[in-house]
Design an enzyme around this catalytic site. Structure first.
Site, PDB file in Angstrom:
ATOM      1  N   TYR A 440       0.807  -1.232   0.000  1.00  0.00           N
ATOM      2  CA  TYR A 440       0.000   0.000   0.000  1.00  0.00           C
ATOM      3  C   TYR A 440       0.840   1.282   0.000  1.00  0.00           C
ATOM      4  O   TYR A 440       2.056   1.215   0.094  1.00  0.00           O
ATOM      5  CB  TYR A 440      -1.070  -0.002   1.081  1.00  0.00           C
ATOM      6  CG  TYR A 440      -0.739  -0.089   2.551  1.00  0.00           C
ATOM      7  CD1 TYR A 440       0.534   0.022   3.068  1.00  0.00           C
ATOM      8  CD2 TYR A 440      -1.792  -0.281   3.461  1.00  0.00           C
ATOM      9  CE1 TYR A 440       0.754  -0.047   4.438  1.00  0.00           C
ATOM     10  CE2 TYR A 440      -1.572  -0.355   4.829  1.00  0.00           C
ATOM     11  CZ  TYR A 440      -0.293  -0.236   5.315  1.00  0.00           C
ATOM     12  OH  TYR A 440      -0.072  -0.308   6.646  1.00  0.00           O
ATOM     13  N   GLU A 441       0.175   2.384  -0.170  1.00  0.00           N
ATOM     14  CA  GLU A 441       0.842   3.691  -0.296  1.00  0.00           C
ATOM     15  C   GLU A 441       1.836   3.706  -1.448  1.00  0.00           C
ATOM     16  O   GLU A 441       2.893   4.319  -1.357  1.00  0.00           O
ATOM     17  CB  GLU A 441       1.556   4.069   1.009  1.00  0.00           C
ATOM     18  CG  GLU A 441       0.667   4.122   2.221  1.00  0.00           C
ATOM     19  CD  GLU A 441      -0.535   5.038   1.994  1.00  0.00           C
ATOM     20  OE1 GLU A 441      -1.631   4.636   2.402  1.00  0.00           O
ATOM     21  OE2 GLU A 441      -0.386   6.109   1.383  1.00  0.00           O
ATOM     22  N   GLY A 442       1.479   3.050  -2.538  1.00  0.00           N
ATOM     23  CA  GLY A 442       2.401   2.900  -3.672  1.00  0.00           C
ATOM     24  C   GLY A 442       3.223   1.649  -3.470  1.00  0.00           C
ATOM     25  O   GLY A 442       4.009   1.582  -2.526  1.00  0.00           O
TER      26      GLY A 442
END
Lengths: 593, 593
Positions: A440-442
């Site tokens: 997550y978050e890229g």
């Protein structure tokens, strides 16, 4: 039940001995309210909270999970009380401005506090983390009135925050989002669309939830230049600041996931919900990036927490578990077998994890210090330099720290043998919970693209050159008894410098080249960074007497001999032909006949 | 729902083109009943079973799990019917002797059939696998009467088998087991003790379960030389072979695990249960090793199955998912974005997995062929050579194939981004289910000790020298258009040869040395083995025309450039000082202050 004792001794060593935090804080007017005694008190209090409140809720939270019922989301038993206690302790605003009820503590310190919560209950930690992220974005981009309306309630924990970016068809590529924002005559907007993977999208911890939503206005330019940011509260806020009527924004369902099951990951439906523009139209992505960079460093800290938790439990298990005999003769002849610590392979796994913890923690404090300079320094040149450094190192902090931590938790699980696979020992949950941090978050792949593209090729390698220059200046000051780490770090710096040059040249010839070697480059820069951290650690430790400090130097030796060599393989891969990756036809991948 | 299409084309290529299976089978009298048409028919039938029967039960099995109720274990819905169908298809006895109702198929073929079941439902596969393992141990060591009583019913699936080794305090170190076997006057024994981690220890698939139990007789010598093997049926068997009264052997509970939740992992209590000695007293470990070696190769196949399953789903996802644009210009300008296959990093992950699948599959067939020689050849020298090869390569097949497969499933999950973390896509279950393969049947660390100790140092490096000699002979025959893989393999062989010599010398000086470098050595030999397999694959493919074959050669190039370089890092680590691992005091590990 799994154990956790906050690693306060190492935290103190890193803050005080490695980074001379007192000196740094006292030299800066805006940080002069912090000293090592304050830091110590904060870390000790957080250690108690982590050990006594969040740790006991970790397994029960995983087993019960968050649940969605008739349009509302409920967190597992105990979470509500823990969140209340956390909020009342002032922890949500630990790093926030005093103006909005925060404690204005530096990032160098909050990274350590955050680590403890991530170590003991990552699912829990995500709720306040999203509030803090939303708070940061609002602090930077919202109007004064918006700040006054939302920030004090977010930092007090009365309200929570979320970050609504991803849509079913658009994760990494935000340019193609479909959520619409139609302007009303009163200056507000009607927001319509579906967002997925919204952490804490709904929950029963706070009386209101402030969603930060990316959406497109009717005349917005195509792609990422046409994205605006909106505040969409779950309950609208009355003139007097109190909670008003329910907005048309709510969770359609929650996801069933591999881990962080106590964290509600929501599908959010916005059905003409009332929203309020933050900043200017079409400039939403910049505001969201403030929040995203913050989250990205946090994901690295999630890695450190999990790795530390895994280490402590594996080390205890290895000490207690007796099986087999030492190859050099029984070490516990009075017992049926020796502890498995007599086996080099068990030590190898534990030392890999411990080296990861100590280097990662130092690195997080280092990046935290750079962020503190950007925020608190009045020296424009220092701020610019620190901004470049943060830009370069954010993808390392997010991706490298979670990649190495994930491997560390696997190593720790393996120390347990079959017991590591069984729920009650806590290791399998630790791994499931941590895995998301790489995604997550890229994803870590996307972070690697950010590093090699925007942060390296785009500036012609300037950021990495500045970083390498700092590394050289600093390790050149090491005494000759530390030649092992000085030489290793200088060699690694030269190798990263050369490979960066190689990448810059190849990229000019072939636009497809960098994408396929980005992860290897990220790991190369990560290994150099860990070597740099061990140089700092060994330098600080070598100036002190005692076994604790001698062991720090010894662990640096272990790193050089056993972990750093991975750099060699990375460099070879980076020099391989793009055609080996891009040469296959697209249909090769699904067609196996 | 996750997809799976049995990779029959690659299986055919490996059997027919890479290993000339027909020629091998026809040259051996005892295998002359097999030909490629028979093999083809068997693989096609198994593909249908895997795709239609076990795949649909994979996720439901994970969600429902096996359950223990009042002393009995129940498998998830559908497992009983699937097991019946599997048994009726004659699959349990696919590789078993015809005398006992088997089909006497060679291992070269059964490894491929097993892969499909592991790909689609590893939890299910473990039930018949344990039956087959028990059957093998009995075939080799039981009396004629015992064989007649048990084998036909095990291979028909009327009865099932288990393997009861581990005790709460003793996993790897079987020398310290406590289960007692007290002789009765009628020649039977009373077995008393607790065993843990017993796969399929109880279940509702078969009307009787034949436990093979390791225990110690009252006067047994201490340690592993005092272990005997007993048959302990769940229900005693009447004179006429029918199921008799219930024995005092049953499951106390089942474990709650990270994965393979539909496989019942039992705590087994033996309370004076009636047992029957297999072979001679104190020679139980040898009999168990027959079964264990069989299982160990199977765990490698579990890895291949999972990696293939992961690949197919990730490749499909990458093809379907559109996001972002190619760096060299839009590839699908008519769509909002390009497929993510335009990104080198996505291809890197997919190619890593695919290279793993093709090399692993070839390696499993190679080891299967060696096992077939040991079983069916009448040439004593060939049998001895094959026995040495199997001894050397069993730890590689178990540990290297599961280490690389686990990394492959992680890579495949990452292709999905956030969706890989969500249950419905099947990737997170695939990873959870596969993780156990690195742990059970001797952890991969223990396999590495077996390779470096018993299989290398103990014979002065003779086994690896023979293997390297074969590799050199074979790759030297490659045409010059294959120099890339010929040279890479020869270089790797020389490097492994040198490092083996180094290990032999270091071990003489320091008994603690080898343990701490064992995993790196195992990976070094594993990388050489994959390089050897790609040499075989490229050689076979280069003699044919068409894109399918050209892509095989291209994938071998990818392996050399992107995967093999890891060998460099392994070699450096193996040459590091033992003191860096063993020099820390034992209390360093739990004491962080």
């Amino acid at each position: 039940m799994p154990v956790y004792n906050a690693p306060l001794t190492d935290m103190r060593f890193i803050l005080n001995d490695v980074f001379n935090a007192d000196q740094f804080w006292q030299a800066n007017e805006k940080l002069a309210h912090v000293d090592s005694a304050t830091a110590e008190a904060i870390l000790e209090e957080m250690a108690k909270f982590a050990q006594n409140v969040t740790l006991p809720l970790n397994r029960t939270g995983d087993e019960e999970g968050a649940r969605w019922e008739n349009g509302d989301v409920f967190t597992p038993a105990g979470f509500k009380e823990a969140f209340r206690q956390y909020a009342e302790g002032g922890w949500i605003g630990l790093g926030a401005d005093e103006e909005w009820g925060g404690q204005a503590m530096p990032k160098m310190l909050t990274v350590l506090a955050d680590e403890m919560l991530f170590a003991t209950n990552p699912s829990f930690m995500l709720y306040p983390l999203l509030s803090v992220g939303a708070g940061m974005a609002l602090s930077s981009y919202a109007s004064q009135e918006q700040k006054e309306t939302y920030l004090p309630k977010i930092y007090s924990g009365e309200w929570a925050g979320t970050m609504c970016l991803t849509e079913p068809h658009a994760g990494t590529d935000l340019g193609i989002i479909k959520t619409k924002a139609e302007p009303n005559t009163d200056g507000s907007y009607n927001i319509t669309g579906t967002k997925i993977f919204i952490t804490g999208g709904d929950n029963d911890l706070a009386e209101n939830i402030i969603h930060l939503v990316l959406a497109k206005t009717p005349d917005a330019p195509a792609g990422s230049r046409g994205i605006s940011l909106f505040i969409v509260p779950k309950y609208l806020v009355n003139e007097d600041g109190s909670k008003g009527e329910r907005n048309a924004a709510g969770p359609g369902s929650i996801e069933h996931k591999m881990g962080i099951k106590a964290s509600a990951t929501c599908v959010m439906n916005f059905d003409g919900a009332k929203g309020f523009l933050v900043g200017k139209e079409n400039e939403g992505l910049a505001a969201m990036f403030v929040m995203m960079n913050y989250e990205r460093l946090s994901m690295g800290i999630q890695g450190i927490g999990a790795s530390e938790f895994a280490y402590q439990n594996a080390a205890q298990y290895a000490t207690d578990r007796i099986q087999g005999r030492s190859a050099t003769g029984a070490k516990s002849p009075d017992k049926a077998a020796d502890s498995i610590l007599v086996h080099g392979d068990v030590r190898r796994m534990l030392l890999n994890v411990r080296a990861n913890n100590e280097a990662s923690r130092a690195f997080a404090v280092y990046v935290g210090q750079q962020l503190d300079i950007t925020k608190f320094s009045t020296d424009a040149e220092a701020v610019k330099k620190a901004n470049d450094r943060v830009a370069l190192l954010t993808p390392i902090a997010k991706a490298y720290l979670t990649d190495t931590a994930f491997q560390a938790t696997l190593d720790a699980q393996m120390v347990f043998g079959g017991h590591g696979y069984i729920r009650e020992w806590g290791m399998e949950q630790c791994i499931r919970d941590l895995r998301i941090a790489q995604i997550y978050e890229g994803t870590n792949g996307v972070q690697s693209q950010d590093l090699i593209g925007r942060k390296t090729i785009k500036c012609g390698g300037a950021f990495i050159a500045e970083y390498i220059s700092e590394i050289r200046d600093e390790v050149n000051q090491l005494g000759s008894e530390l030649n092992f780490i000085k030489d290793a770090t200088l060699d690694a710096a030269t190798e990263v410098e050369s490979i960066t040059q190689y990448i810059l040249e190849q990229s000019k010839e072939n636009a497809d080249y960098s994408n396929g070697v980005a992860v290897d480059y990220l790991h190369a820069v990560g290994l150099l960074s860990f070597s740099y951290m061990f140089a700092k650690i060994a330098n600080a430790a070598s100036q002190k007497d005692g076994e604790f400090f001698a062991n720090k130097v010894q662990l640096a030796r272990y790193f050089v001999a056993r972990i750093l060599p991975d750099l060699k393989a990375r460099l070879v891969r980076i020099q391989s032909s793009t055609d080996l990756v891009m040469g296959f036809d697209e249909d090769y991948f699904t067609n196996q006949s």
